[in-house]
Design a protein around this motif. Structure first.
Motif, PDB file in Angstrom:
ATOM      1  N   THR A 236       0.827  -1.205   0.000  1.00  0.00           N
ATOM      2  CA  THR A 236       0.000   0.000   0.000  1.00  0.00           C
ATOM      3  C   THR A 236       0.863   1.258   0.000  1.00  0.00           C
ATOM      4  N   ILE A 237       1.888   1.257   0.858  1.00  0.00           N
ATOM      5  CA  ILE A 237       2.760   2.442   0.928  1.00  0.00           C
ATOM      6  C   ILE A 237       3.450   2.672  -0.413  1.00  0.00           C
ATOM      7  N   VAL A 238       3.943   1.592  -1.032  1.00  0.00           N
ATOM      8  CA  VAL A 238       4.609   1.734  -2.327  1.00  0.00           C
ATOM      9  C   VAL A 238       3.633   2.311  -3.362  1.00  0.00           C
ATOM     10  N   LEU A 239       2.408   1.767  -3.346  1.00  0.00           N
ATOM     11  CA  LEU A 239       1.379   2.233  -4.284  1.00  0.00           C
ATOM     12  C   LEU A 239       1.090   3.723  -4.085  1.00  0.00           C
ATOM     13  N   ILE A 240       1.014   4.122  -2.811  1.00  0.00           N
ATOM     14  CA  ILE A 240       0.743   5.533  -2.495  1.00  0.00           C
ATOM     15  C   ILE A 240       1.838   6.420  -3.072  1.00  0.00           C
ATOM     16  N   ILE A 241       3.088   6.011  -2.848  1.00  0.00           N
ATOM     17  CA  ILE A 241       4.213   6.819  -3.344  1.00  0.00           C
ATOM     18  C   ILE A 241       4.175   6.912  -4.866  1.00  0.00           C
ATOM     19  N   ILE A 242       3.874   5.770  -5.524  1.00  0.00           N
ATOM     20  CA  ILE A 242       3.835   5.786  -6.989  1.00  0.00           C
ATOM     21  C   ILE A 242       2.731   6.716  -7.493  1.00  0.00           C
ATOM     22  N   ILE A 243       1.521   6.547  -6.948  1.00  0.00           N
ATOM     23  CA  ILE A 243       0.395   7.373  -7.426  1.00  0.00           C
ATOM     24  C   ILE A 243       0.684   8.852  -7.205  1.00  0.00           C
ATOM     25  N   LEU A 244       1.259   9.155  -6.041  1.00  0.00           N
ATOM     26  CA  LEU A 244       1.554  10.554  -5.732  1.00  0.00           C
ATOM     27  C   LEU A 244       2.582  11.126  -6.712  1.00  0.00           C
ATOM     28  N   SER A 245       3.588  10.331  -7.022  1.00  0.00           N
ATOM     29  CA  SER A 245       4.611  10.811  -7.967  1.00  0.00           C
ATOM     30  C   SER A 245       4.004  11.035  -9.344  1.00  0.00           C
ATOM     31  N   VAL A 246       3.168  10.079  -9.766  1.00  0.00           N
ATOM     32  CA  VAL A 246       2.528  10.234 -11.075  1.00  0.00           C
ATOM     33  C   VAL A 246       1.624  11.470 -11.067  1.00  0.00           C
ATOM     34  N   ALA A 247       0.939  11.694  -9.950  1.00  0.00           N
ATOM     35  CA  ALA A 247       0.064  12.871  -9.844  1.00  0.00           C
ATOM     36  C   ALA A 247       0.873  14.152 -10.031  1.00  0.00           C
ATOM     37  N   ILE A 248       2.022  14.224  -9.361  1.00  0.00           N
ATOM     38  CA  ILE A 248       2.864  15.421  -9.483  1.00  0.00           C
ATOM     39  C   ILE A 248       3.343  15.584 -10.926  1.00  0.00           C
ATOM     40  N   TYR A 249       3.759  14.452 -11.519  1.00  0.00           N
ATOM     41  CA  TYR A 249       4.243  14.497 -12.902  1.00  0.00           C
ATOM     42  C   TYR A 249       3.139  14.979 -13.858  1.00  0.00           C
ATOM     43  N   CYS A 250       1.948  14.407 -13.714  1.00  0.00           N
ATOM     44  CA  CYS A 250       0.841  14.780 -14.604  1.00  0.00           C
ATOM     45  C   CYS A 250       0.434  16.239 -14.410  1.00  0.00           C
ATOM     46  N   PHE A 251       0.447  16.672 -13.149  1.00  0.00           N
ATOM     47  CA  PHE A 251       0.066  18.051 -12.852  1.00  0.00           C
ATOM     48  C   PHE A 251       1.029  19.012 -13.544  1.00  0.00           C
ATOM     49  N   LYS A 252       2.308  18.677 -13.491  1.00  0.00           N
ATOM     50  CA  LYS A 252       3.332  19.489 -14.130  1.00  0.00           C
ATOM     51  C   LYS A 252       3.115  19.508 -15.649  1.00  0.00           C
ATOM     52  N   LYS A 253       2.913  18.327 -16.208  1.00  0.00           N
ATOM     53  CA  LYS A 253       2.691  18.194 -17.651  1.00  0.00           C
ATOM     54  C   LYS A 253       1.479  18.999 -18.105  1.00  0.00           C
TER      55      LYS A 253
END
Lengths: 256, 302, 67
Positions: A236-253
């Motif tokens: 779960t923690i790994v999944l949270i970190i991944i989703i959060l990173s993707v969220a930041i990346y997409c927001f930037k894009k």
């Protein structure tokens, strides 16, 4: 530095719009509903009457663990719904009405914006969860039987991870979509799909975050933390970190 | 001296070319007006400058910017429809903006207090922004844009939505600010540009069709124009004027005869001669310089 | 009914009533201060007052204008 300033702003906002009052109260309410109503169920049925004389009511005898789990059940349905509803506009709404523009022209990172939003929601959710579980634990102890304090803390921690995942999914959709209603819908849809997939392929994905509740139940019954629970928490923690990173990346894009 | 260079700036939205190959160099301490009809690409250019939009191609380069500095810290920006956190007070919002620009809490509070005073809304500094009027919000918007003393202040239609009083206040604020920083503002109201800008950029369908310093442009588009007013019989005088050799075109606009000439000096002489000889009942005789509007119409319609 | 009332342990029930009471009061205070709501303002008043517990929560989620 900027994250701190943004976080302070979020906290002030959630204080002024009274989320810091009513969200914890609703979690308290959800937590103590079942312990109380089950305790009074025999009396309630009796007073309603209509049962022929001599009927012996056979109501299930609840173990203390069952009661605490009922509270978790309320969090899993209404609690999750509440979290989705209070978070659906946190970024999406600000992008839609244009107030986000005044943030994006400041020399701050997109990561700060997402992290501040995410963290402020987590503070609110974890505080509410902790209060709710403590209340449920208190009622369980006084009405049904004892559960160790440490067990209660462990339940809070492991269940909190599930709610953290829900918050993170909501933040992800917030970052890429500007319609709050759609964010809420997709967040709920994602959790539903996650549980369907987990149930269908149950044997293959033992460590799906959806199984946290099951393993928490196991932990309460056995009285010890299983390796399954730890592995699931880790996933779960790994999944949270991944989703959060993707969220930041997409927001930037998306800003460009 | 150069503040910022824009090179081959282009922006495409799906298939529509919103900004096409714009080149311009901004110099420090100048007030530049970006003028054009609605949909000409003004907002798109400004949003690219502030970093809110990424150009499809082209470069925006600050002179003397250290490589690792965020370009956004050189710019202050007021969007066309600024939206604030209505639950904040004006003072809180300015302090918050200052902190995001990298000022410390104390510096921010100090600067915010000063600016609230300067823009004339100090008495409402502890009121919620939700209760502010349009003009107050606009001024708050300018204050948040200059809290970090930017080198370039970008204003998108800063006065178009204001009433005459609000407009006057914002214009005089801009007048004052242009001593300290370069101002680039968009407008579709020519009078505003006329009043305070040093340079002009005329935009049409995403392209700069004319640009330069105000007085240079004025000379370039100087149209010789005379208007006269009489008590009566305007059509008769119009016909007589139209026979004069120096006159290009004559027409009547309500109670005035408008005259454009090939040579303004000759036209003036000829008209005054014939008017005094025939004793026209003149009530007014005016020689015009080119208005910005004439220039605008001329360029845009070309 | 009488019997049931006497048998109730008020120490157990009171927190429930207090929470619901606070929710109601906070919602009404907020409603009174806010100038505009999503949808008719008076409708929200009745929802907060008459729909037990759900009313105040619904007001906070849907009735209150965000931002």
């Amino acid at each position: 530095m900027h994250t701190k300033v943004l976080l302070q702003k979020e906290m002030l906002e959630n204080w002024r719009n009274k989320k810091w009052i009513w969200v914890p109260l609703v979690f308290l309410l959800l937590a103590i509903m079942d312990p109380i109503s089950n305790y009074y169920l025999p009396q309630i049925l009796e007073s309603i009457g209509g049962l022929p004389d001599g009927t012996v009511l056979e109501l299930p005898e609840y173990a203390p663990q069952d009661i605490l789990l009922m509270s978790l059940g309320q969090f899993s349905s209404l609690g999750v719904l509440l979290i989705v509803l209070i978070s659906m506009g946190t970024i999406a709404g600000e992008q839609k009405n244009g107030v986000m523009d005044l943030l994006l022209i400041k020399p701050i990172s997109y990561r700060s914006i997402i992290l501040a939003k995410w963290f402020s929601l987590l503070l609110l959710v974890w505080t509410s969860l902790f209060l709710g579980i403590t209340a449920s634990w208190y009622y369980t102890n006084s009405l049904y039987g004892e559960i160790e304090f440490l067990s209660m803390l462990l339940v809070t921690f492991y269940y909190g991870l599930w709610l953290t995942l829900v918050v993170t999914i909501s933040i992800f959709y917030n970052a890429i979509i500007q319609t709050p209603g759609l964010v809420a819908f997709l967040t709920i849809l994602t959790t539903i799909i996650l549980s369907i997939v987990t149930n269908v392929f149950g044997t293959h994905i033992k460590w799906s975050p959806v199984n946290l509740s099951t393993y928490i139940h196991e932990m309460l019954v056995l009285g010890s933390v299983t390796s399954q629970l730890i592995a699931t928490a880790f996933t779960t923690i790994v999944l949270i970190i991944i989703i959060l990173s993707v969220a930041i990346y997409c927001f930037k894009k998306k800003q460009h | 001296m150069t503040l910022l260079t824009i090179t081959n700036l282009t922006k495409k939205f799906s298939n529509k070319l919103a900004v096409n190959n714009v080149n311009y160099t901004l110099t420090p301490q100048k007030c530049v007006a970006l003028i054009g009809p609605n949909g000409a690409g003004k907002t798109t250019i400004l949003r690219m400058l502030t970093g809110l939009l990424k150009p499809s191609s082209g470069v925006i380069q600050f002179a003397n910017k250290p490589k690792n500095d965020d370009a956004r810290s050189f710019i202050g920006y007021l969007p066309q429809y600024p939206v604030f956190y209505n639950w904040m007070t004006g003072m809180e919002f300015l302090t918050f903006s200052g902190q995001l620009e990298g000022l410390t809490k104390q510096e921010s509070v100090k600067r915010a207090t000063f600016l609230m005073e300067k823009i004339g809304i100090a008495n409402t500094k502890n009121k919620r922004i939700g209760n502010y009027s349009g003009g107050m919000k606009q001024r708050l918007g300018i204050a948040q844009a200059i809290i970090h003393r930017p080198k370039l202040l970008v204003l998108d239609e800063p006065v178009s939505s204001l009433d005459p009083i609000g407009r006057r206040e914002v214009l005089s604020l801009m007048e004052e600010l242009k001593q300290q920083m370069t101002i680039l503002f968009s407008t579709h109201i020519l009078g505003d540009a006329d009043e305070i800008s040093d340079e002009l950029l005329l935009l049409k369908e995403g392209e700069i069709i004319e640009s330069g310093e105000m007085h240079v442009l004025r000379q370039k588009y100087q149209t010789a124009k005379i208007s006269i007013q009489c008590h009566e019989n305007l059509p008769i005088y119009r016909d007589k004027i139209s026979t004069l050799s120096s006159v290009r075109n004559v027409y009547i606009e309500r109670d005035t005869i408008q005259i454009t000439a090939h040579n303004i000096q000759n036209a003036r002489q000829e008209i005054l001669q014939i008017a005094s000889k025939e004793q026209w009942p003149l009530t007014n005789f005016t020689l015009h310089r080119a208005s910005l509007e004439d220039m605008f119409m001329k360029v845009v319609n070309e | 009914m009488q019997e049931m009332f006497e048998s109730i342990n008020w120490a157990v029930i009171t927190p429930l009533l207090v929470i619901q009471g606070i929710l109601l009061i906070i919602a009404i205070i907020d409603w009174a201060k806010v100038e505009k709501t999503n949808g008719p303002r008076w409708m929200w008043f009745f929802i907060i007052i008459f729909i037990y517990t759900i009313g105040p929560i619904a007001y906070f989620i849907f009735g209150r204008r965000q931002q």
